[in-house]
Write an enzyme that holds these catalytic residues in place. Structure first.
Site, PDB file in Angstrom:
ATOM      1  N   TYR A 146       0.841  -1.207   0.000  1.00  0.00           N
ATOM      2  CA  TYR A 146       0.000   0.000   0.000  1.00  0.00           C
ATOM      3  C   TYR A 146       0.872   1.251   0.000  1.00  0.00           C
ATOM      4  CZ  TYR A 146      -3.360   3.481   1.672  1.00  0.00           C
ATOM      5  OH  TYR A 146      -4.134   4.609   1.816  1.00  0.00           O
ATOM      6  N   LYS A 150       1.200   4.188  -3.043  1.00  0.00           N
ATOM      7  CA  LYS A 150       0.966   5.610  -2.812  1.00  0.00           C
ATOM      8  C   LYS A 150       2.195   6.445  -3.145  1.00  0.00           C
ATOM      9  CE  LYS A 150      -3.339   5.916  -1.587  1.00  0.00           C
ATOM     10  NZ  LYS A 150      -4.281   6.719  -2.405  1.00  0.00           N
ATOM     11  N   ARG A 267      -0.550  -7.463  12.940  1.00  0.00           N
ATOM     12  CA  ARG A 267      -0.563  -7.530  11.485  1.00  0.00           C
ATOM     13  C   ARG A 267       0.844  -7.382  10.926  1.00  0.00           C
ATOM     14  NH1 ARG A 267      -5.073  -3.425   9.260  1.00  0.00           N
ATOM     15  NH2 ARG A 267      -3.550  -1.971  10.083  1.00  0.00           N
TER      16      ARG A 267
END
Length: 313
Positions: A146, A150, A267
């Site tokens: 991610y 970006k 995570r």
């Protein structure tokens, strides 16, 4: 001014549309679904990768806010190819459509997650110095896909300015929350668990922090970003107070409790939070967040309890 908003019917985009309309602008919402469509806006149902359709839709607008993206990090991990298509190819498509349609500027929605890849030096007290928009990026630290997507999108807007003279503004969002947010987001999950009387689960030890930004405060920054002062600038729209995941649970407990808290495995490649300055947004745009975290969580809980539709998008 006539402006377009890709992702204009999603969580953040719909609030941006609301605020732009309230400020007196003409707004075109571009999205693949009309989940949170404001009836005062025009609507174009489009795939963000449809260059001919997007070029036609943007005709007559002056600025496009590009918010359409895959923002759920779990979905990014599960489908990396689609994530790159949405977040990188999608940005290139919007930039090219804006160029072909003669728009004056593209405003890109980015994220403070990119600061996970930033290099910094310790201060005199040994703690990490506060990071700003000029912090250099170390690609070896990009970590999550991610973040990479970006960073690539930000690089594209700079390239389009250098190659074609297309102006930009980059808005690096703090972690947004509020009405219409996805059920998967941590505050939504905690509030809904408390209301359902089920345990709250925390990934890891709960000490990881975020500077959450209430979505209506974030939307206000978009209106301010139409200022000429924002042209070719990057802004960190960071919340004013670091909130740990445990703080979220405690806030929900105070507002809606008592609740039971359980811990699960952390995570992979999670953004752990860094000290980020929003001084440039205050200096050039006159923007700073106004809503306290407790008030924002309370407003979301009230919205959710009122049975508002479309809460899962």
């Amino acid at each position: 001014m006539r402006v377009a908003v890709t992702g204009g019917c999603g969580f953040i985009g719909s609030h941006v549309v609301d605020r732009l309309l309230a400020a007196g602008h003409e707004v075109l919402a571009v999205d693949s679904a009309d989940t949170h469509l404001n009836p005062g806006a025009e609507f174009a149902r489009l795939d963000i990768l449809d260059l001919p359709g997007l070029t036609r839709a943007l005709g007559g607008s002056e600025v496009v806010f590009h918010l359409a993206a895959m923002a759920d990090v779990e979905q990014v991990t599960a489908d990396p190819v689609r994530a790159v298509r949405m977040n990188v190819d999608g940005t290139a498509t919007v930039l090219e459509a804006a160029r072909r349609s003669g728009l004056s500027r593209t405003v890109l929605a980015s994220t403070v997650w990119v600061y996970g890849a930033a290099r910094s030096e310790p201060g005199l007290d040994g703690e990490e110095q506060e990071l700003d928009e000029h912090a250099p990026v170390d690609l070896d630290r990009s970590g999550h896909l991610y973040v990479a997507s970006k960073l690539a999108a930000e690089m594209l807007v700079h390239s389009y300015r250098d190659l074609y003279g297309q102006h930009f503004t980059v808005l690096r969002y703090g972690i947004p929350y509020g009405p219409r947010m996805r059920d998967e987001l941590v505050i939504a999950r905690f509030v809904q668990a408390a209301l359902a009387g089920t345990p709250i689960t925390i990934a890891g030890d709960g000490r990881q922090t975020r500077n959450f930004v209430y979505v209506e405060d974030l939307a206000d920054a978009h209106v301010r970003a139409l200022s000429p002062a924002a042209q070719d600038q990057t802004f960190a729209l960071e919340g004013s107070t670091a909130i740990s995941v445990r703080d979220i649970a405690d806030t929900v407990d105070r507002l809606l409790g008592p609740v039971t808290i359980e811990h699960i495995e952390a995570r992979t490649a999670d953004y752990t939070g860094r000290r980020i300055s929003a001084a440039q947004a205050k200096r050039l745009l006159g923007w700073s967040p106004k809503t306290t975290f407790t008030d924002g969580v309370g407003r979301y809980a009230d919205w959710y309890r009122a049975g508002n539709p479309g809460a899962t998008r």
